[in-house]
Design a protein around this motif. Structure first.
Motif, short mmCIF file in Angstrom:
data_model
loop_
_atom_site.label_atom_id
_atom_site.label_comp_id
_atom_site.label_asym_id
_atom_site.label_seq_id
_atom_site.Cartn_x
_atom_site.Cartn_y
_atom_site.Cartn_z
N PRO A 53 0.81 -1.23 0.00
CA PRO A 53 0.00 0.00 0.00
C PRO A 53 0.83 1.27 0.00
N HIS A 54 2.01 1.23 0.60
CA HIS A 54 2.86 2.41 0.65
C HIS A 54 3.61 2.68 -0.64
N SER A 55 3.53 1.75 -1.59
CA SER A 55 4.20 1.97 -2.88
C SER A 55 3.21 2.31 -3.98
N GLU A 56 1.90 2.26 -3.68
CA GLU A 56 0.88 2.52 -4.70
C GLU A 56 0.57 4.01 -4.72
N VAL A 57 1.35 4.76 -5.45
CA VAL A 57 1.21 6.22 -5.43
C VAL A 57 1.03 6.76 -6.83
N GLN A 58 0.48 7.98 -6.90
CA GLN A 58 0.38 8.71 -8.15
C GLN A 58 0.21 10.19 -7.83
N GLY A 59 0.38 11.03 -8.84
CA GLY A 59 0.18 12.46 -8.65
C GLY A 59 1.48 13.21 -8.45
N GLY A 75 -3.64 15.16 -9.57
CA GLY A 75 -3.69 13.74 -9.93
C GLY A 75 -3.59 12.78 -8.79
N LEU A 76 -4.08 13.16 -7.59
CA LEU A 76 -4.10 12.21 -6.48
C LEU A 76 -5.12 11.11 -6.78
N PRO A 77 -4.92 9.92 -6.20
CA PRO A 77 -5.79 8.79 -6.57
C PRO A 77 -7.19 8.91 -5.97
N LEU A 78 -8.13 8.16 -6.56
CA LEU A 78 -9.44 8.00 -5.97
C LEU A 78 -9.33 7.00 -4.83
N ILE A 79 -10.11 7.21 -3.79
CA ILE A 79 -10.17 6.28 -2.67
C ILE A 79 -11.55 5.65 -2.65
N GLN A 113 -13.97 7.29 -4.99
CA GLN A 113 -14.37 8.68 -4.74
C GLN A 113 -13.13 9.56 -4.59
N ASN A 114 -13.32 10.88 -4.80
CA ASN A 114 -12.23 11.81 -4.56
C ASN A 114 -11.79 11.72 -3.10
N CYS A 115 -10.51 11.89 -2.88
CA CYS A 115 -9.98 11.76 -1.53
C CYS A 115 -10.14 13.06 -0.74
N ASP A 116 -9.85 13.00 0.56
CA ASP A 116 -9.81 14.16 1.46
C ASP A 116 -8.36 14.37 1.86
N ASN A 124 -7.39 11.78 4.63
CA ASN A 124 -7.97 11.80 5.96
C ASN A 124 -9.06 10.73 6.08
N GLY A 125 -8.86 9.79 6.96
CA GLY A 125 -9.79 8.67 7.07
C GLY A 125 -10.93 8.89 8.04
N ASN A 126 -11.00 10.11 8.65
CA ASN A 126 -12.01 10.37 9.67
C ASN A 126 -11.93 9.31 10.76
N LEU A 127 -12.91 8.43 10.85
CA LEU A 127 -12.88 7.41 11.89
C LEU A 127 -11.96 6.24 11.52
N ALA A 128 -11.69 6.08 10.22
CA ALA A 128 -10.80 5.00 9.79
C ALA A 128 -9.36 5.50 9.78
N GLN A 129 -8.44 4.58 9.46
CA GLN A 129 -7.03 4.93 9.43
C GLN A 129 -6.72 5.78 8.20
N ASP A 130 -5.85 6.80 8.37
CA ASP A 130 -5.46 7.63 7.23
C ASP A 130 -4.68 6.79 6.23
N VAL A 131 -4.82 7.13 4.93
CA VAL A 131 -4.19 6.36 3.85
C VAL A 131 -3.05 7.16 3.26
#
Length: 855
Positions: free
Chosen positions: A123-129, A160-164, A167-170, A238-245
């Motif tokens: 997960p830490h290598s899956e980047v774009q933007g 160009g940040l990824p969709l989460i 959906q668009n990310c925060d 920002n994951g709100n109640l979940a863990q940040d990505v």
């Protein structure tokens, strides 16, 4: 605005290829070998999934065999292929490994099959933007009067940040000054629902200076400090109640400010720790075939000369001296007849295809010595007619074959009749009966489909029939074989064999169904040829089991049906449909739809819906409803009706039964289908269906799906009366249109519609097709020169020379004249490319921001 558009280049991208097979999936040791799991593959542009295969049976070396093709509607950095394992007991699919190819490296693999080693999915290598930064050093006087240095870092924006989760990310950013004994971190505000956040936030870091520093005029950043400090910028969702990505990071050494007082640059986001890892375990490998195409399309005026030269081809005598035929001749050895497809599309758009096909067919017949070999080879004429049928015959195939193919896939009866391939327990007589039933349904569907055949196909078949009768007047059967060699052998039989390549099915069939389709296809080929063969050839079948199978068919009855069908699709009489057209599904899938506000109470929020387009209506449902399949036990039917399946599993089980639609929009009421600006609802991949009521706002799963929905809906509604010429690219929210700020909801659109011609047969980008023709000519200039030399040699020596055998040169002088004109046109067009090569245009084009360089 129009003048600006005339100065820009469109960079249009497409991708085609095949996911072939995998081998030795999973870790090479330990209990995690994937023997008990089914697998599937996905394709992603950066982190946006755009294609998914079906799930394949338990195997560590599965054969996928799935072809793919799509236009790439946006910039991208990396093309990735993922292999996932699917388990009934796992909430999420398990990533096995991936193949990631940078865009700039795609040319290395163009058109070839290659084995790729799977890499681990981290997960830490899956980047774009990318992120836009500004850094500078300021000099400050502290309270005690000493002078110190302050590093100022501004986070300007990201792109160009990824969709989460679709959906668009925060996003937010952390900025850290890292040194041997320090790590000072600061954080931006969270930006809601955007992949292109504008931060415009500035952070200050104190840089400790040595006491020897004395004078302002002697300001220098000291070498030992510069070498030790760096700025690390991390992007997070920002994951709100979940863990940040984690979304990516970039590191910039402060020593870059030794020579520049201010540094401003774009930086591509990188994996955590720049992706440095220990050597991974062997996860297996994936065999892929990938062809990436990038067309640099100039303004339309630049193509006028080449376009006119190609459109003049049908009138050139002999046809072998035309620009279109010359292109096929010089590209035959390098790319086969692939270069003819843009020629066919261009001539088709300008209604010049029929005379060209007639001329090249006549030329081929001149060189055909025996009637029974007519149009049997892979020639320029047969390839052009093949391409024409695939373009204009798509809806014909859908109407004729899709319903019966769906039945074959769903019922999946065993049809093997080859004694060598029979499995234990198989009954060959039962299999033969199953196969006969399928063949009879396909054959009947074809021979009763003449009213659905494209008018252009009918015109071409009529021309072929007349040419063949004229060439072989003594053979009464040749008029039929000239047509059946295309409509049966090259059209219906091929579509039955590979329905996924004609969009009749979503995926490559299972091996058992594939074998059934092979037997049906072979039978249809032979049945189609019966009407054009003499009696002494009717029993010349290669396999004994196929000969025995053909005894089940009434020979004379089939011959009459084939002849009647061939007469109907190649006659001079204009045929019209009965006016009652069966409804058939063109496209369906899961989307997010915005509530249209029909109820007084309730929010206009987005909900998941199952969207379906037929040739008669657009509808959406709460969920996919699975219909009853004959022969399935009741408990299986209940499972299918209650459990939602994903990614096309059990595709086609639903017909016209099931729950009623929540909304139905007749196709005849659709006025326009257009993309919707992201700013309307802060969501990507949105489009709007404008009809007689409120616009329907829909979010597709990815950028490729968005284009696919728009294409299908635009095509099915293209001839509707009252189609709009303008539209609003954004939404009416809060009492005004977000695009033009008009307060009247019924005010006309502020932007021209992308397609306003009601009678266009196809949406063909003529400039793009001409650009492809130019690229094929450009890559074969050496062959074009050889052909020119051959023409000159034939003119001087008055005869066919040895060097001319590779080309079709009937009239050396006329061919020479065409080649000289082509050379001038190509040189002029190349000059336009050289002049305007740095300009780009709208979505689908590629920006070239300065990355890692001082502005």
């Amino acid at each position: 605005m129009a003048e600006e558009d005339d100065k820009k280049i469109r960079i249009l991208q497409s991708l085609r290829g095949k996911i072939c097979e995998a081998k030795n999936l999973g870790p090479s040791s330990g209990p995690n070998r994937l023997r008990d799991l089914c697998t599937f593959c996905t394709i992603s542009l950066d982190q946006e999934e755009v294609y998914r295969t079906k799930v394949y049976e338990k195997s560590v070396s599965p054969f996928y065999g799935e072809d793919f093709y799509f236009e790439i509607p946006r910039p991208f950095q990396c093309l990735s292929f993922y292999v996932y394992a699917k388990s009934m007991f796992q909430i999420r699919d398990l990533p096995v490994g991936k193949v990631a190819i940078r865009k700039e490296d795609l040319y290395k693999y163009c058109g070839k099959e290659n084995w790729f080693q799977l890499q681990p999915v981290d997960p830490h290598s899956e980047v774009q933007g990318k992120v836009h930064l500004e850094m500078k050093l300021n000099e400050l006087i502290t309270e005690n009067g000493s002078i110190c240095q302050q590093l100022v870092v501004q986070i300007i924006a990201c792109q160009g940040l990824p969709l989460i989760s679709g959906q668009n990310c925060d996003p937010y950013a952390t900025v850290t000054l890292v040194g041997p004994a320090r790590s000072d971190q600061k954080k931006t505000k969270v930006k809601k629902k955007t992949s292109d956040p504008q931060f415009e936030e500035t952070f200050h870091f104190e840089v400790t200076r040595s006491s020897s520093y004395k004078g302002r005029s002697h300001f220098h950043v000291e070498e030992e400090d510069i070498e030790k400090l760096e700025i690390k910028v991390e992007l997070w969702n920002n994951g709100n109640l979940a863990q940040d990505v984690f979304l990516g990071e970039t590191r910039v050494s402060v020593k870059i400010l030794r020579n520049d007082h201010i540094h401003r640059a774009w930086y591509l986001l990188q994996p955590k720790g720049n992706g440095t890892k220990s050597k991974p375990d062997d996860l297996g490998s994936l065999r892929l075939k990938v062809t990436y195409t990038e067309d640099n399309v100039l303004p339309s005026a630049c193509y006028t000369a080449l376009r006119n030269l190609m459109l003049k081809s049908p009138d050139v005598k002999p046809i072998s001296a035309s620009a279109a035929h010359v292109l096929g001749d010089i590209c035959r050895e390098s790319v086969g007849y692939e270069a003819l497809l843009p020629v066919v599309r261009l001539l088709l758009h300008h209604n010049r295809l029929l005379p060209f096909l007639t001329s090249v067919a006549a030329l081929e017949l001149e060189n055909t010595q025996e009637a029974n070999t007519i149009f049997r080879g892979n020639s320029l004429a047969t390839r052009c007619i093949d391409d024409m049928m695939k373009i204009v015959g798509r809806s014909y195939l859908t109407v004729t074959l899709k319903p019966v193919l769906n039945e074959i896939f769903e019922s999946n009866k065993t049809c093997e009749i080859d004694p060598v391939k029979l499995k234990e327990g198989d009954n060959v007589e039962v299999n033969k009966e199953n196969l006969q039933g399928y063949v009879q349904k396909v054959f009947t569907s074809i021979t009763q489909s003449s009213s659905s055949c494209s008018p252009l196909m009918c015109d071409v078949f009529r021309s072929l029939r007349q040419l063949a009768s004229k060439r072989f007047p003594a053979d009464p059967h040749v008029q039929y074989s000239a047509v059946s060699s295309f409509i049966f052998l090259r059209f219906f039989a091929v579509a039955v064999l590979s329905p996924h390549t004609f969009q009749l099915r979503a995926h490559h069939p299972e091996p058992e169904i594939s074998r059934t389709l092979t037997l049906i296809s072979k039978t249809i080929q032979s049945l189609g040829s019966w009407g054009s063969l003499s009696k002494n050839k009717l029993s010349s079948f290669k396999e004994t089991y196929m000969y025995d199978f053909f005894k089940l068919f009434q020979e004379d009855e089939c011959i009459e049906k084939v002849k009647k069908f061939l007469d109907e699709i190649s006659s001079n009489v204009s045929k019209e449909s009965s006016g009652v057209e069966d409804s058939f599904v063109l496209k369906e899938g899961e989307v997010h739809k915005r509530a249209q506000g029909r109820k007084r109470i309730g929010q206009k929020n987005f909900k998941k819906r199952w969207l379906r387009v037929t040739n008669q209506e657009l509808s959406y449902h709460k969920q996919k409803v699975y219909g009853t399949v004959t022969g399935l036990p009741v408990f299986i039917q209940n499972i299918l009706n209650c459990v939602p399946m994903t990614n096309g599993a059990f595709t086609g089980l639903e017909r016209h039964g099931g729950k009623e639609a929540l909304c139905v929009i007749p196709v005849k009421n659709i006025l326009s289908v257009e993309k919707l600006e992201e700013s309307a609802f802060n969501r990507k991949n949105m489009f709007q269906v404008i009809h007689s009521e409120k616009p329907l706002y829909v979010q597709a799963g990815n950028c490729v799906e968005t284009n696919s929905w728009i294409e299908v809906l635009s095509q099915v509604s293209r001839c509707n009366p009252g189609r709009l010429s303008t539209f609003h690219p954004s939404a009416y929210v809060g009492g005004f249109w977000l695009c033009c700020k008009e307060t009247n909801e019924s005010t006309p659109g502020c932007k021209p519609c992308t397609a306003t011609l009601a009678n266009i047969q196809l949406d063909i980008d003529c400039d793009r097709e001409t650009e492809r023709i130019f690229s094929f000519f450009s890559s074969s200039r050496s062959r074009l020169q050889k052909m020119e030399d051959a023409c000159a040699g034939m003119s001087v020596y008055l005869g066919q020379q040895e060097d001319c055998s590779a080309f079709t040169i009937q009239d050396p002088k006329e061919t020479f004249r065409t080649i000289k004109e082509l050379g001038e046109v190509l040189d002029d067009l190349q000059a336009h490319h050289d002049l305007k090569g740095a300009l780009t245009d709208e979505p689908g084009t590629i920006e070239n921001p300065i990355v890692g360089k001082t502005v």
